[in-house]
Design a protein around this motif. Sequence first.
Motif, mmCIF file in Angstrom:
data_model
loop_
_atom_site.group_PDB
_atom_site.id
_atom_site.type_symbol
_atom_site.label_atom_id
_atom_site.label_comp_id
_atom_site.label_asym_id
_atom_site.label_seq_id
_atom_site.Cartn_x
_atom_site.Cartn_y
_atom_site.Cartn_z
ATOM 1 N N LEU A 218 0.818 -1.208 0.000
ATOM 2 C CA LEU A 218 0.000 0.000 0.000
ATOM 3 C C LEU A 218 0.856 1.264 0.000
ATOM 4 C CD1 LEU A 218 -2.862 -1.131 2.404
ATOM 5 C CD2 LEU A 218 -2.925 -0.903 -0.083
ATOM 6 N N THR A 219 2.049 1.181 0.574
ATOM 7 C CA THR A 219 2.975 2.318 0.495
ATOM 8 C C THR A 219 3.391 2.561 -0.950
ATOM 9 O OG1 THR A 219 3.806 1.919 2.734
ATOM 10 C CG2 THR A 219 5.215 3.198 1.258
ATOM 11 N N ILE A 220 3.685 1.478 -1.667
ATOM 12 C CA ILE A 220 4.035 1.595 -3.086
ATOM 13 C C ILE A 220 2.852 2.139 -3.879
ATOM 14 C CG2 ILE A 220 4.553 0.241 -5.158
ATOM 15 C CD1 ILE A 220 6.223 -1.612 -3.324
ATOM 16 N N ALA A 221 1.655 1.630 -3.567
ATOM 17 C CA ALA A 221 0.454 2.097 -4.271
ATOM 18 C C ALA A 221 0.246 3.595 -4.050
ATOM 19 C CB ALA A 221 -0.762 1.314 -3.796
ATOM 20 N N THR A 222 0.416 4.039 -2.805
ATOM 21 C CA THR A 222 0.251 5.460 -2.495
ATOM 22 C C THR A 222 1.278 6.300 -3.238
ATOM 23 O OG1 THR A 222 -0.623 4.921 -0.307
ATOM 24 C CG2 THR A 222 0.205 7.153 -0.621
ATOM 25 N N TYR A 223 2.494 5.778 -3.355
ATOM 26 C CA TYR A 223 3.540 6.486 -4.082
ATOM 27 C C TYR A 223 3.159 6.656 -5.558
ATOM 28 C CZ TYR A 223 8.091 7.432 -6.196
ATOM 29 O OH TYR A 223 9.113 7.988 -6.913
ATOM 30 N N LEU A 224 2.671 5.589 -6.178
ATOM 31 C CA LEU A 224 2.264 5.669 -7.585
ATOM 32 C C LEU A 224 1.063 6.604 -7.752
ATOM 33 C CD1 LEU A 224 2.517 1.890 -8.595
ATOM 34 C CD2 LEU A 224 4.165 3.706 -9.080
ATOM 35 N N GLN A 225 0.143 6.576 -6.802
ATOM 36 C CA GLN A 225 -1.065 7.394 -6.893
ATOM 37 C C GLN A 225 -0.773 8.882 -6.747
ATOM 38 O OE1 GLN A 225 -3.183 5.641 -3.671
ATOM 39 N NE2 GLN A 225 -3.929 3.873 -4.849
ATOM 40 N N THR A 226 0.232 9.217 -5.966
ATOM 41 C CA THR A 226 0.466 10.632 -5.628
ATOM 42 C C THR A 226 1.691 11.254 -6.289
ATOM 43 O OG1 THR A 226 1.672 9.933 -3.644
ATOM 44 C CG2 THR A 226 -0.685 10.384 -3.402
ATOM 45 N N HIS A 227 2.681 10.432 -6.650
ATOM 46 C CA HIS A 227 3.922 10.992 -7.197
ATOM 47 C C HIS A 227 4.055 10.825 -8.711
ATOM 48 C CE1 HIS A 227 4.935 11.006 -2.925
ATOM 49 N NE2 HIS A 227 5.963 11.788 -3.197
ATOM 50 N N TRP A 228 3.391 9.866 -9.261
ATOM 51 C CA TRP A 228 3.458 9.699 -10.706
ATOM 52 C C TRP A 228 2.398 10.601 -11.347
ATOM 53 C CZ3 TRP A 228 4.939 4.327 -12.975
ATOM 54 C CH2 TRP A 228 6.127 3.887 -12.361
ATOM 55 N N PRO A 229 2.676 11.105 -12.540
ATOM 56 C CA PRO A 229 1.743 12.059 -13.161
ATOM 57 C C PRO A 229 0.406 11.403 -13.518
ATOM 58 C CG PRO A 229 3.450 11.392 -14.708
ATOM 59 C CD PRO A 229 3.855 10.843 -13.376
ATOM 60 N N ALA A 230 -0.653 12.196 -13.442
ATOM 61 C CA ALA A 230 -1.981 11.693 -13.786
ATOM 62 C C ALA A 230 -1.990 11.160 -15.216
ATOM 63 C CB ALA A 230 -3.021 12.807 -13.628
ATOM 64 N N GLY A 231 -2.542 9.974 -15.389
ATOM 65 C CA GLY A 231 -2.621 9.372 -16.721
ATOM 66 C C GLY A 231 -1.429 8.516 -17.094
ATOM 67 N N TRP A 232 -0.526 8.299 -16.149
ATOM 68 C CA TRP A 232 0.676 7.521 -16.475
ATOM 69 C C TRP A 232 0.345 6.104 -16.927
ATOM 70 C CZ3 TRP A 232 1.354 2.970 -13.935
ATOM 71 C CH2 TRP A 232 0.726 2.805 -12.697
ATOM 72 N N SER A 233 -0.781 5.568 -16.485
ATOM 73 C CA SER A 233 -1.123 4.170 -16.776
ATOM 74 C C SER A 233 -1.492 3.927 -18.237
ATOM 75 C CB SER A 233 -2.283 3.722 -15.878
ATOM 76 O OG SER A 233 -3.434 4.509 -16.126
ATOM 77 N N LYS A 234 -1.675 5.019 -19.024
ATOM 78 C CA LYS A 234 -2.050 4.848 -20.440
ATOM 79 C C LYS A 234 -1.011 4.031 -21.201
ATOM 80 C CE LYS A 234 -4.540 9.255 -20.809
ATOM 81 N NZ LYS A 234 -4.599 10.566 -21.511
ATOM 82 N N GLY A 235 0.235 4.205 -20.839
ATOM 83 C CA GLY A 235 1.308 3.522 -21.569
ATOM 84 C C GLY A 235 1.693 2.185 -20.971
ATOM 85 N N TYR A 236 0.883 1.658 -20.045
ATOM 86 C CA TYR A 236 1.203 0.405 -19.365
ATOM 87 C C TYR A 236 0.150 -0.660 -19.666
ATOM 88 C CZ TYR A 236 4.844 2.765 -16.698
ATOM 89 O OH TYR A 236 5.984 3.440 -16.330
#
Length: 452
Positions: free
Chosen positions: A352-370
């Motif tokens: 959940l710490t990793i999840a929170t990091y991805l949710q808050t530190h990675w730019p919105a919409g980053w998952s489009k390329g994954y």
Amino acid sequence: MEDITKEDILQGIDKFLLERYEIKAKKLNKALETAQSSGEQDKSLEIKAELKKLQVEYERNIWIESNARTMAKQLKFGTHISKGIHSYSKGGNVLVNKLGLLPETIVGSQSLTFSELDANGNSAALPLASFLDIEVKSGSGVKLRNLIVERNPVLQGCFSNEHKLSAEYEKLFRETLIGASDLISADERNKQILWPIGKDAIKEDSYLCCIPLHSSVLINEIYTKINDARYSDENKKARENRYKNNVESLPYVSINQLAVLKLGGSQPQNVGKLTLEQGGRVYLLPALPPMLSSSNEFKLSKVATTIFNKRLRYYCRRGWYELVEVIDSSHNRMEVRDQRKLALDLITQDILTIATYLQTHWPAGWSKGYKLSMEEKYWLDPQRTELEGEEQFKNNSARADLESIIPFHFARWLNEWLREKYPRLASDFDDAETREWQREMAALFRLNQGSK
């Protein structure tokens, strides 16, 4: 020191001997019940005779005489013991009552009040060590060995109805407790440190030979404090309350990255009394160099179809090591069950710490390329719902049952990991285990989502 009377001491001795007798007699009493219920008269009489003999052995005068004259000579007491370095060492123990003070930032044997005392030797004589360690009056903190060492007059007549014999036994107990400091010996299995003396130590062959010993009283103090902190009722309640609504949240203790060293193998009593009480387990605190933050940053491959993969295992390794230790244990005690819960908590917290990091530190919409599954994209990239042109993503995200799907992905991932580690136990990690992992993750997942 609280006032201690002769009656207090005798009651403490009798209580100890009764407890020892009941432990020894438990198996015989069960056998007696079986024999009586089946009508085996001869067998019943035989067992009753054995119980009577055992009862006599644990009469105060008889037990004390036997242990004072035979067992006392077979024990070596100390605060620092040789067998902690090597269980086959025949070196002597060292008894330290007081040491110089250490700086506030350093902890060592000097930090103790030496309320405990270790003993080793003939394992059959270890009950005598427990006898000398009894608290003579409940809640007083005064132990029998304290009174013996200080030659307290209240001990007169406590070890035998004949005062002369009682004084003789007291002397034997004192001698084995104090030991003979001038007869301390080393053993070839003890490690040695050669400390140079002077500037030309090599040329002059001038060294001080230091033989480090195992500070079992310090290790026992650390072991006890860590267990009390981790498994106390208050700490367990505080952990459980994290998942409950309308309950006051309290801080709790979590000690990570503990290593465990096993001493004595299957016979920890060969090392010493305190090691036996610890089940041979010695806690080692981490003494590692700092890790750069870049090496800790979670990396997610664009071609990964799920975050629950082998790469995630590395980031959850602290809880994994705890879980493996529990599975490898053959005991089913409360402490082990608590440790299993703690291990699972560590794993889920790291995820959940990793999840929170991805949710808050990675730019919105980053998952489009994954290539992640859509449910994991909804979970890990929630800010994408705010982007222009992502109405369908937002609507689907709102309808997705993430509280069921994500915990299921987690449980399946953990079970696959366990099956790889324990192929012979693969059948043990079945649907029931999966549901348990899933429930644990779901509780923490709901809490995590609700805090956003």
